[in-house]
Design an enzyme around this catalytic site. Sequence first.
Site, short mmCIF file in Angstrom:
data_model
loop_
_atom_site.label_atom_id
_atom_site.label_comp_id
_atom_site.label_asym_id
_atom_site.label_seq_id
_atom_site.Cartn_x
_atom_site.Cartn_y
_atom_site.Cartn_z
N ASN A 192 51.15 50.32 44.53
CA ASN A 192 50.62 51.56 43.95
C ASN A 192 51.70 52.57 43.59
OD1 ASN A 192 47.95 50.61 44.34
ND2 ASN A 192 48.13 51.21 46.51
N ARG A 193 52.89 52.08 43.28
CA ARG A 193 53.99 52.96 42.85
C ARG A 193 54.43 53.96 43.93
NH1 ARG A 193 54.44 49.35 40.24
NH2 ARG A 193 54.47 49.09 38.00
N LEU A 194 53.98 53.74 45.19
CA LEU A 194 54.43 54.62 46.28
C LEU A 194 55.67 54.01 46.94
CD1 LEU A 194 51.20 56.06 47.96
CD2 LEU A 194 52.73 57.08 46.27
#
Length: 215
Positions: A192-194
């Site tokens: 999730n692009r975290l």
Amino acid sequence: MEKDLGNYRKSYEKGELLLKNVPENPLELFRDWFIEVDTLFDTEETNAMNISTIGLDGYPRNRVVLLKKYTYEGFIFFTNYNSEKGKAINANPNVCLSFFWQSAERQIIIKGKAEKIPENLSDGYFESRPRGSQLGAMVSTQSDVVLNREELEAGLQALEAQYENKEIERPKHWGGYMVRPVELEFWQGRPNRLHDRIRYQLQEDYNWKIERLAP
Ligand SMILES: Cc1cc2nc3c(=O)[nH]c(=O)nc-3n(C[C@H](O)[C@H](O)[C@H](O)COP(=O)(O)O)c2cc1C
């Protein structure tokens, strides 16, 4: 010409990097990551790194070189001191190194200052290189314009004849640089692009300040 790459997308799921697990010294984290990537992941030329310099024309310029040694002091690579990067470093020693290890979904970005290593260390590494590489380093005026490939090959042949059965000394224009880091950022891809980003900055007291950055 136009090609839309908007749907090139990948989820990163191979690891995590948490503040509670990182060492105080970033060179130790570099060592741990390097060894892991080199032994546990399917990576070729783990030691290939990008180095960017600020050119005499004011533009940054990247190119790949091979990391040949790392120590607590920094990162050593070898090149032609008269090359474009050599001239750039001579005018401004501030450089940036980066590694992208795709198989491990990791990136490391290192800001630092480059300096020539002592001549005897360059001699030692030069001696360990195969003869062909030694002569190649001698014949190439790296980054200069050449008329054609034949010119290079003729130069190599002439040197082969000249040095037949003779020891080849390191040309003074070829040697190592040590990049002494002032900042290192370790990036681990996450879902999730975290992504995890941990940055180390060298303080005046030579301790490292460690912070998490937003992805
Ligand atoms: C995988 C790879 C490894 C390389 N290793 C080196 C190296 O260790 N030293 C070097 O001077 N150039 C190396 N090169 C060539 C450099 O990328 C570059 O073309 C050359 O150093 C000239 O750069 P400059 O004109 O910006 O100074 C390598 C290139 C690749 C793709």
